[in-house]
Scaffold this motif. Structure first.
Motif, PDB file in Angstrom:
ATOM      1  N   ARG A  76      24.125 -12.135  16.617  1.00  0.00           N
ATOM      2  CA  ARG A  76      22.780 -11.698  17.000  1.00  0.00           C
ATOM      3  C   ARG A  76      21.714 -12.559  16.351  1.00  0.00           C
ATOM      4  NH1 ARG A  76      25.509  -6.799  16.337  1.00  0.00           N
ATOM      5  NH2 ARG A  76      24.603  -6.377  14.286  1.00  0.00           N
ATOM      6  N   VAL A  77      21.942 -12.926  15.074  1.00  0.00           N
ATOM      7  CA  VAL A  77      20.993 -13.794  14.370  1.00  0.00           C
ATOM      8  C   VAL A  77      20.881 -15.144  15.070  1.00  0.00           C
ATOM      9  CG1 VAL A  77      20.585 -15.063  12.223  1.00  0.00           C
ATOM     10  CG2 VAL A  77      21.293 -12.665  12.137  1.00  0.00           C
ATOM     11  N   ALA A  78      22.024 -15.720  15.438  1.00  0.00           N
ATOM     12  CA  ALA A  78      22.027 -17.030  16.092  1.00  0.00           C
ATOM     13  C   ALA A  78      21.347 -16.973  17.451  1.00  0.00           C
ATOM     14  CB  ALA A  78      23.463 -17.529  16.243  1.00  0.00           C
ATOM     15  N   MET A  79      21.623 -15.928  18.228  1.00  0.00           N
ATOM     16  CA  MET A  79      21.018 -15.806  19.557  1.00  0.00           C
ATOM     17  C   MET A  79      19.509 -15.604  19.475  1.00  0.00           C
ATOM     18  SD  MET A  79      23.933 -13.523  21.516  1.00  0.00           S
ATOM     19  CE  MET A  79      23.001 -13.514  23.058  1.00  0.00           C
ATOM     20  N   ALA A  80      19.082 -14.776  18.521  1.00  0.00           N
ATOM     21  CA  ALA A  80      17.647 -14.534  18.352  1.00  0.00           C
ATOM     22  C   ALA A  80      16.926 -15.808  17.930  1.00  0.00           C
ATOM     23  CB  ALA A  80      17.423 -13.426  17.318  1.00  0.00           C
ATOM     24  N   GLU A 134      24.010 -29.584   7.117  1.00  0.00           N
ATOM     25  CA  GLU A 134      23.968 -29.139   8.507  1.00  0.00           C
ATOM     26  C   GLU A 134      25.034 -28.069   8.766  1.00  0.00           C
ATOM     27  OE1 GLU A 134      24.031 -30.997  13.053  1.00  0.00           O
ATOM     28  OE2 GLU A 134      24.221 -32.331  11.308  1.00  0.00           O
ATOM     29  N   ILE A 135      26.244 -28.286   8.246  1.00  0.00           N
ATOM     30  CA  ILE A 135      27.314 -27.304   8.413  1.00  0.00           C
ATOM     31  C   ILE A 135      26.981 -26.014   7.662  1.00  0.00           C
ATOM     32  CG2 ILE A 135      29.753 -26.812   7.954  1.00  0.00           C
ATOM     33  CD1 ILE A 135      30.234 -29.863   8.195  1.00  0.00           C
ATOM     34  N   ALA A 136      26.424 -26.155   6.456  1.00  0.00           N
ATOM     35  CA  ALA A 136      26.101 -24.990   5.629  1.00  0.00           C
ATOM     36  C   ALA A 136      25.041 -24.114   6.290  1.00  0.00           C
ATOM     37  CB  ALA A 136      25.634 -25.432   4.248  1.00  0.00           C
ATOM     38  N   GLY A 137      24.248 -24.689   7.191  1.00  0.00           N
ATOM     39  CA  GLY A 137      23.226 -23.920   7.884  1.00  0.00           C
ATOM     40  C   GLY A 137      23.751 -23.109   9.048  1.00  0.00           C
ATOM     41  N   LYS A 138      25.011 -23.307   9.392  1.00  0.00           N
ATOM     42  CA  LYS A 138      25.620 -22.558  10.493  1.00  0.00           C
ATOM     43  C   LYS A 138      26.169 -21.222   9.978  1.00  0.00           C
ATOM     44  CE  LYS A 138      25.051 -26.277  13.051  1.00  0.00           C
ATOM     45  NZ  LYS A 138      23.952 -26.367  14.044  1.00  0.00           N
ATOM     46  N   SER A 139      26.540 -20.360  10.910  1.00  0.00           N
ATOM     47  CA  SER A 139      27.154 -19.087  10.535  1.00  0.00           C
ATOM     48  C   SER A 139      28.455 -19.336   9.780  1.00  0.00           C
ATOM     49  CB  SER A 139      27.456 -18.262  11.792  1.00  0.00           C
ATOM     50  OG  SER A 139      28.452 -17.290  11.525  1.00  0.00           O
ATOM     51  N   PRO A 140      28.589 -18.832   8.538  1.00  0.00           N
ATOM     52  CA  PRO A 140      29.849 -19.040   7.803  1.00  0.00           C
ATOM     53  C   PRO A 140      31.030 -18.354   8.483  1.00  0.00           C
ATOM     54  CG  PRO A 140      28.387 -17.546   6.608  1.00  0.00           C
ATOM     55  CD  PRO A 140      27.582 -18.112   7.734  1.00  0.00           C
ATOM     56  N   VAL A 175      29.617 -20.475  -1.503  1.00  0.00           N
ATOM     57  CA  VAL A 175      30.109 -21.800  -1.117  1.00  0.00           C
ATOM     58  C   VAL A 175      30.435 -21.774   0.379  1.00  0.00           C
ATOM     59  CG1 VAL A 175      31.873 -23.565  -1.424  1.00  0.00           C
ATOM     60  CG2 VAL A 175      31.075 -22.250  -3.399  1.00  0.00           C
ATOM     61  N   ARG A 176      29.782 -22.627   1.127  1.00  0.00           N
ATOM     62  CA  ARG A 176      30.038 -22.703   2.568  1.00  0.00           C
ATOM     63  C   ARG A 176      30.679 -24.032   2.966  1.00  0.00           C
ATOM     64  NH1 ARG A 176      24.705 -20.022   5.465  1.00  0.00           N
ATOM     65  NH2 ARG A 176      24.503 -18.210   4.078  1.00  0.00           N
ATOM     66  N   VAL A 177      30.443 -25.070   2.176  1.00  0.00           N
ATOM     67  CA  VAL A 177      30.979 -26.400   2.451  1.00  0.00           C
ATOM     68  C   VAL A 177      31.333 -27.043   1.117  1.00  0.00           C
ATOM     69  CG1 VAL A 177      30.587 -28.610   3.622  1.00  0.00           C
ATOM     70  CG2 VAL A 177      29.365 -26.573   4.391  1.00  0.00           C
ATOM     71  N   VAL A 178      32.327 -27.937   1.134  1.00  0.00           N
ATOM     72  CA  VAL A 178      32.743 -28.666  -0.067  1.00  0.00           C
ATOM     73  C   VAL A 178      32.602 -30.161   0.184  1.00  0.00           C
ATOM     74  CG1 VAL A 178      34.615 -29.086  -1.717  1.00  0.00           C
ATOM     75  CG2 VAL A 178      34.427 -26.853  -0.566  1.00  0.00           C
ATOM     76  N   VAL A 179      32.005 -30.877  -0.763  1.00  0.00           N
ATOM     77  CA  VAL A 179      32.004 -32.336  -0.753  1.00  0.00           C
ATOM     78  C   VAL A 179      32.887 -32.792  -1.912  1.00  0.00           C
ATOM     79  CG1 VAL A 179      30.656 -34.434  -1.075  1.00  0.00           C
ATOM     80  CG2 VAL A 179      29.735 -32.560   0.317  1.00  0.00           C
ATOM     81  N   LYS A 185      13.486 -20.318  19.153  1.00  0.00           N
ATOM     82  CA  LYS A 185      13.424 -21.719  18.721  1.00  0.00           C
ATOM     83  C   LYS A 185      13.108 -21.835  17.227  1.00  0.00           C
ATOM     84  CE  LYS A 185      12.025 -23.363  23.292  1.00  0.00           C
ATOM     85  NZ  LYS A 185      13.437 -23.517  23.689  1.00  0.00           N
ATOM     86  N   GLN A 186      13.743 -20.984  16.433  1.00  0.00           N
ATOM     87  CA  GLN A 186      13.602 -21.016  14.992  1.00  0.00           C
ATOM     88  C   GLN A 186      14.961 -21.281  14.352  1.00  0.00           C
ATOM     89  OE1 GLN A 186      11.851 -17.258  13.937  1.00  0.00           O
ATOM     90  NE2 GLN A 186       9.774 -17.908  14.476  1.00  0.00           N
ATOM     91  N   LYS A 187      14.948 -21.703  13.095  1.00  0.00           N
ATOM     92  CA  LYS A 187      16.182 -21.955  12.378  1.00  0.00           C
ATOM     93  C   LYS A 187      16.775 -20.628  11.910  1.00  0.00           C
ATOM     94  CE  LYS A 187      18.175 -24.448   8.440  1.00  0.00           C
ATOM     95  NZ  LYS A 187      17.902 -25.342   7.275  1.00  0.00           N
ATOM     96  N   PRO A 188      18.039 -20.345  12.217  1.00  0.00           N
ATOM     97  CA  PRO A 188      18.636 -19.070  11.782  1.00  0.00           C
ATOM     98  C   PRO A 188      18.927 -19.068  10.290  1.00  0.00           C
ATOM     99  CG  PRO A 188      20.287 -20.434  12.844  1.00  0.00           C
ATOM    100  CD  PRO A 188      18.983 -21.168  13.004  1.00  0.00           C
TER     101      PRO A 188
END
Length: 270
Positions: free
Chosen positions: A254-258, A209-215, A50-54, A263-266
């Motif tokens: 490192r994942v986010a920077m790479a 969109e939030i769930a796709g970010k680094s938890p 679980v990364r985000v709650v609605v 120009k790919q989705k982490p």
């Protein structure tokens, strides 16, 4: 995942959908509601997937607030001794406050999707969420004043930081109804949609969109924002320095920077 009397809970795409599920009672908050919400948010806290709650309400309305039958049952427990009655009521109030503290203290972002009635205790609930969004038919009211009492489960403590002191006082003293457009203009909700279907589509899009970010990054960001409610700027700067001394060592950085360089989705681990 457990079955609940007052809620329906689903997990998909790292998003937990927590839905108040008493539409035949306008999603009034009965006894089961107050205990189950603590259990649900403990599960959310313990579940890395679980990364985000609605948070939403089934049917035409988000929630009409505290179930009057619950209030009646509390009244029936009271006796003739003022001191013992006060102790009983204080215990009940603190227990109900703990239910919404569980939402407020959740380390994952909580997004409220509101349609129809959002009254009384429901205002306390959405005030404990990170963000609030509404359908155009949403109606908000701090109804406790019309019941001869002061709101006691978080509205008066959390809303000043959301809509400002003066506006809170007006709404709390009068109990008047605020529609979706006014709610957006005073900052009670971030955005509105024409109807419930588009509201849920829009809120889930933000949640994805939030769930796709680094938890790790999201949790740290929420922790720092929450910390600053009750601390000075220099306290907050000291805290984030200590926090990031550990968290900047996460592989998520490192994942986010790479991903940014290529120009790919982490893709982050739970």
């Amino acid at each position: 995942m457990a079955d609940y009397q007052a809620f329906k809970v689903e997990l998909a795409d790292n998003i937990a959908h927590v839905q108040i599920n008493r539409p035949e009672k306008i999603n009034a908050m009965n006894a089961a509601f107050w205990s189950e919400i603590v259990e649900i948010f403990q599960w959310i806290e313990d579940t890395d997937a679980v990364r985000v709650v609605v948070l939403s309400g089934a049917g035409k309305h988000f929630s009409s607030g505290i179930d009057l039958m619950l209030l009646a049952s509390v009244a029936n427990e009271m006796g003739k001794d003022v001191g013992r009655n006060a102790r009983l009521l204080r215990r009940k109030i603190l227990k109900m406050q703990a239910s919404f503290n569980a939402v407020d203290q959740c380390s994952k972002p909580v997004l409220a999707a509101i349609q129809g009635y959002c009254l009384g205790g429901a205002i306390d609930l959405i005030a404990a969420c990170d963000m609030r969004y509404a359908a155009e038919d949403a109606q908000f009211s701090i109804k406790e004043i019309d019941m001869g009492m002061a709101a006691d489960v978080g509205t008066l403590q959390r809303l000043p930081r959301i809509i400002g002191d003066g506006m809170l006082r007006e709404l709390a003293y009068t109990g008047r109804t605020v529609d979706a457009n006014e709610a957006r203009s005073i900052g009670l909700v971030n955005r509105t949609w024409p109807d419930t279907a588009s509201l849920l589509d829009g809120v889930f899009a933000i949640a994805r969109e939030i769930a796709g970010k680094s938890p790790i990054a999201v949790a740290g960001t929420k922790e720092m924002i929450t910390y600053m409610r009750d601390h000075r700027i220099d306290d907050g700067l000291e805290y984030i320095a200590t926090w990031n001394a550990a968290m900047l060592q996460s592989t998520d950085l490192r994942v986010a920077m790479a991903a940014s360089m290529s120009k790919q989705k982490p893709e982050f681990a739970d």
